[in-house]
Every structure is written in C-alpha cells, then in structure tokens.
Scaffold this active site. Sequence first.
Site, PDB file in Angstrom:
ATOM      1  N   ASP A  65       0.854  -1.199   0.000  1.00 29.39           N
ATOM      2  CA  ASP A  65       0.000   0.000   0.000  1.00 29.39           C
ATOM      3  C   ASP A  65       0.883   1.240   0.000  1.00 29.39           C
ATOM      4  OD1 ASP A  65      -3.275   0.166   0.947  1.00 29.39           O
ATOM      5  OD2 ASP A  65      -2.131   2.041   0.896  1.00 29.39           O
ATOM      6  N   ASN A  75      -5.576  -4.240  -6.641  1.00 29.94           N
ATOM      7  CA  ASN A  75      -6.790  -3.641  -6.086  1.00 29.94           C
ATOM      8  C   ASN A  75      -6.642  -2.160  -5.773  1.00 29.94           C
ATOM      9  OD1 ASN A  75      -9.249  -3.689  -4.039  1.00 29.94           O
ATOM     10  ND2 ASN A  75      -7.431  -3.041  -2.879  1.00 29.94           N
ATOM     11  N   TYR A  96     -12.596   7.626 -13.940  1.00 36.70           N
ATOM     12  CA  TYR A  96     -12.747   6.356 -13.214  1.00 36.70           C
ATOM     13  C   TYR A  96     -13.300   5.280 -14.153  1.00 36.70           C
ATOM     14  CZ  TYR A  96     -13.976   3.232  -9.329  1.00 36.70           C
ATOM     15  OH  TYR A  96     -14.073   2.163  -8.469  1.00 36.70           O
ATOM     16  N   LYS A 114     -11.333   1.954 -15.405  1.00 34.85           N
ATOM     17  CA  LYS A 114     -11.847   0.630 -15.028  1.00 34.85           C
ATOM     18  C   LYS A 114     -12.221  -0.191 -16.266  1.00 34.85           C
ATOM     19  CE  LYS A 114     -11.496   0.733 -10.495  1.00 34.85           C
ATOM     20  NZ  LYS A 114     -10.638  -0.205  -9.766  1.00 34.85           N
ATOM     21  N   ILE A 128     -19.546  -0.699  -2.551  1.00 33.93           N
ATOM     22  CA  ILE A 128     -19.148  -1.491  -1.391  1.00 33.93           C
ATOM     23  C   ILE A 128     -18.852  -0.555  -0.224  1.00 33.93           C
ATOM     24  CG2 ILE A 128     -17.507  -3.235  -0.536  1.00 33.93           C
ATOM     25  CD1 ILE A 128     -19.191  -4.188  -2.983  1.00 33.93           C
ATOM     26  N   THR A 178     -16.901   0.880   2.091  1.00 33.35           N
ATOM     27  CA  THR A 178     -15.474   1.044   2.443  1.00 33.35           C
ATOM     28  C   THR A 178     -15.189   2.533   2.621  1.00 33.35           C
ATOM     29  OG1 THR A 178     -14.519   1.496   0.259  1.00 33.35           O
ATOM     30  CG2 THR A 178     -14.922  -0.834   0.801  1.00 33.35           C
TER      31      THR A 178
HETATM   32  P1  NAI Z   1     -10.125   2.159   0.030  1.00 33.28           P
HETATM   33  O1  NAI Z   1      -9.918   3.623  -0.149  1.00 33.28           O
HETATM   34  O2  NAI Z   1     -10.729   1.636   1.280  1.00 33.28           O
HETATM   35  O3  NAI Z   1      -8.752   1.384  -0.213  1.00 33.28           O
HETATM   36  C1  NAI Z   1      -7.892   1.689  -1.279  1.00 33.28           C
HETATM   37  C2  NAI Z   1      -6.458   1.442  -0.838  1.00 33.28           C
HETATM   38  O4  NAI Z   1      -5.608   1.708  -1.962  1.00 33.28           O
HETATM   39  C3  NAI Z   1      -6.011   2.377   0.301  1.00 33.28           C
HETATM   40  O5  NAI Z   1      -5.407   1.627   1.336  1.00 33.28           O
HETATM   41  C4  NAI Z   1      -5.022   3.315  -0.369  1.00 33.28           C
HETATM   42  O6  NAI Z   1      -3.986   3.769   0.495  1.00 33.28           O
HETATM   43  C5  NAI Z   1      -4.481   2.431  -1.485  1.00 33.28           C
HETATM   44  N1  NAI Z   1      -3.897   3.220  -2.578  1.00 33.28           N
HETATM   45  C6  NAI Z   1      -4.411   4.335  -3.147  1.00 33.28           C
HETATM   46  N2  NAI Z   1      -3.562   4.803  -4.083  1.00 33.28           N
HETATM   47  C7  NAI Z   1      -2.492   3.969  -4.098  1.00 33.28           C
HETATM   48  C8  NAI Z   1      -1.282   3.930  -4.840  1.00 33.28           C
HETATM   49  N3  NAI Z   1      -0.988   4.867  -5.753  1.00 33.28           N
HETATM   50  N4  NAI Z   1      -0.420   2.918  -4.616  1.00 33.28           N
HETATM   51  C9  NAI Z   1      -0.697   1.972  -3.679  1.00 33.28           C
HETATM   52  N5  NAI Z   1      -1.807   1.968  -2.925  1.00 33.28           N
HETATM   53  C10 NAI Z   1      -2.704   2.958  -3.135  1.00 33.28           C
HETATM   54  O7  NAI Z   1     -10.997   1.744  -1.257  1.00 33.28           O
HETATM   55  P2  NAI Z   1     -11.798   0.402  -1.605  1.00 33.28           P
HETATM   56  O8  NAI Z   1     -13.214   0.760  -1.692  1.00 33.28           O
HETATM   57  O9  NAI Z   1     -11.362  -0.739  -0.786  1.00 33.28           O
HETATM   58  O10 NAI Z   1     -11.293   0.211  -3.108  1.00 33.28           O
HETATM   59  C11 NAI Z   1     -10.440  -0.830  -3.524  1.00 33.28           C
HETATM   60  C12 NAI Z   1     -10.639  -1.068  -5.004  1.00 33.28           C
HETATM   61  O11 NAI Z   1     -11.980  -1.463  -5.250  1.00 33.28           O
HETATM   62  C13 NAI Z   1     -10.390   0.166  -5.871  1.00 33.28           C
HETATM   63  O12 NAI Z   1      -9.724  -0.227  -7.054  1.00 33.28           O
HETATM   64  C14 NAI Z   1     -11.786   0.659  -6.182  1.00 33.28           C
HETATM   65  O13 NAI Z   1     -11.844   1.370  -7.378  1.00 33.28           O
HETATM   66  C15 NAI Z   1     -12.529  -0.673  -6.270  1.00 33.28           C
HETATM   67  N6  NAI Z   1     -13.960  -0.564  -6.097  1.00 33.28           N
HETATM   68  C16 NAI Z   1     -14.511  -0.027  -4.954  1.00 33.28           C
HETATM   69  C17 NAI Z   1     -15.878   0.087  -4.839  1.00 33.28           C
HETATM   70  C18 NAI Z   1     -16.535   0.688  -3.636  1.00 33.28           C
HETATM   71  O14 NAI Z   1     -17.744   0.986  -3.730  1.00 33.28           O
HETATM   72  N7  NAI Z   1     -15.866   0.853  -2.513  1.00 33.28           N
HETATM   73  C19 NAI Z   1     -16.779  -0.380  -5.903  1.00 33.28           C
HETATM   74  C20 NAI Z   1     -16.101  -0.955  -7.027  1.00 33.28           C
HETATM   75  C21 NAI Z   1     -14.747  -1.029  -7.102  1.00 33.28           C
END
Ligand code: NAI
Length: 256
Positions: A44, A97, A163, A167, A196, A198
């Site tokens: 991360d 992810n 976005y 994606k 989701i 989060t």
């Molecule tokens: P989150 O914000 O809880 O977690 C994302 C993580 O990625 C964080 O720990 C952040 O520090 C890390 N991150 C961000 N930029 C980074 C970089 N440049 N290098 C390394 N790490 C980095 O978000 P969530 O919801 O868990 O999202 C995870 C994935 O799921 C993302 O790709 C998001 O687009 C996708 N997603 C999320 C949805 C939602 O509704 N929460 C729905 C569909 C997809």
Amino acid sequence: MMVPPNYSTEFADRVALVTGAASGIGLAAARRLAAGGAALAIADIDEKGARAVADVFVAEGGRAVAVGVDVTDPVSVKEAVRTVLQEFGALHLAVNNAGIGGPVAPTHRYPQDEWRRVMATNLDGVFYSMRHELPAILASGGGAIVNMGSSCAVNGFAGVAGYAAAKHGVIGLTKTAALEYAARNIRVNAIVPGFIETPLLAGATPTERSHLIGLHPAGRLGTPEEVAEMAAFLLSERASFVTGGYHLVDGAYAAQ
Ligand code: NAI
C-alpha cells in the site's frame, strides 16, 4: 469428482501480493487469503497502515510482510515485487486492487490533472503491477491474478469519466493477459463489485448514500468480505478453468 476444499489450508503453500491492502476491499481480500494459509505481502502507499495490518496477521500466527508501494510508479512496483521474492522466495497470487475514486464532474468539466491521476492509479497501476508480477509468478510455477474492476468497468456512470475509462481499461488488460498466459498456468480475472461499504465512500452525503443503495436491487451496499470471497474463489484451484472473465459481486446492479 472434485474433493471439497479445506478452506483453512487451501492457500497454505501460496504467496500472495495484494495492493491497496491497508484498507477496504484489499484488506478483506488479504485477510481472506491469510485465513486460507497464504503468506501475504500487504502492499500500500499507506506504509504505516500496511505495517499495522501485517503486524496483526503475524501476531495471529500468519506470515505477512508490509510493502510500501506507489502503483503509479513502475520503479516502486518493481521494487515491491522484488521485496516479496526476497521475503518469501516466490509469488503465486496477486490482487491488483489499489485504486482511487477521483472527482465527480461532467466530462467537459472533469479536471485534466485529476484525469491523469485517476488513470495513473487505476489503470497504469494495474499494468505496472501485472508487468512485474507475471514474470515472478511464471518463475514460481504459475498462479492466478485478480484485478479490481467496478460496475463502472462495464457500464458508464455519469460524472466519473476518468474512473470509468480506467476501469474499462482494466477489463481489457485482464482479458489480454488471460489469453497470453492461459497455456502457461496463470489465470487472470477481474471482479466487478457494485458499491461497497469502504472508506472510498466515506465522503458520500446521506442523500448520495441512499441514492447509491437504491441502485442495488438487493437494497443495500456490498461488504468488502463479499468481494474478498470472490477473490479467494478466483485465486483458488476451485476456479481452475476460470480465466479471462469479469465476475459480478453487485446485488443485481448490472442485471437491470
Ligand atoms: P479504500 O480507499 O478503502 O482502499 C484503497 C487502498 O488503496 C487504500 O489503502 C489506499 O492507500 C491504497 N492506494 C491508493 N492509491 C495507491 C497507490 N498509488 N499505490 C498503492 N496503494 C494505493 O478503497 P476500496 O473501496 O477498498 O477500493 C479498492 C478497489 O476497489 C479500488 O480499485 C476501487 O476502485 C474498487 N472498487 C470499490 C468500490 C466501492 O464501492 N468501494 C466499488 C467498485 C470497485
């Protein structure tokens, strides 16, 4: 007939790298793989958060290492994979992810610098990750990759040009890599989650939140654990003939 899996040991000899594993879906995926016995690289940009997660896994008797990585930087990604190989001697599984939401604005007002930032994280990041993971997985005898898509990977969503474009690109990368490595014992799939619960959605107002909930016929948002369960399936031998696809975890969102 297939022998029913033992869920607590099915990843026992596997090394897994999860990007964005300090939070949300990535954290749940890492936890699910650790529960199956995998050695985990918690990667991360939030290095402190990654360390806290890895410390918990180790305290629980698992094998885990925190890896600081910025997926927008190919050198950082290369280093991260090198660290995993140094630490565990192999790499079999990856969940690409890490991602960000970016701004909400109609396309003619979508800020250009934000477009670059969203593409760099959500699309370039997946390419760089696979580019460096694939040779490591090949050298380890094969494995599987899961890339994190979104409902915006298969349908448009007004206000999120960057976005949605990024994606959609993730699906193209996923299908292409699946074709290239299918005969070399690496399966590549994408997950398409609905919205989701989060920290990514933490900025939503109560009105926006109920709008998002209303998009799902299931009548609620999904949980990170529900997405993690799909990731675990796709990364396991249970999915041995599943490659090159995207898999919905969305409470019937896309069925409408
Ligand atoms: P989150 O914000 O809880 O977690 C994302 C993580 O990625 C964080 O720990 C952040 O520090 C890390 N991150 C961000 N930029 C980074 C970089 N440049 N290098 C390394 N790490 C980095 O978000 P969530 O919801 O868990 O999202 C995870 C994935 O799921 C993302 O790709 C998001 O687009 C996708 N997603 C999320 C949805 C939602 O509704 N929460 C729905 C569909 C997809």
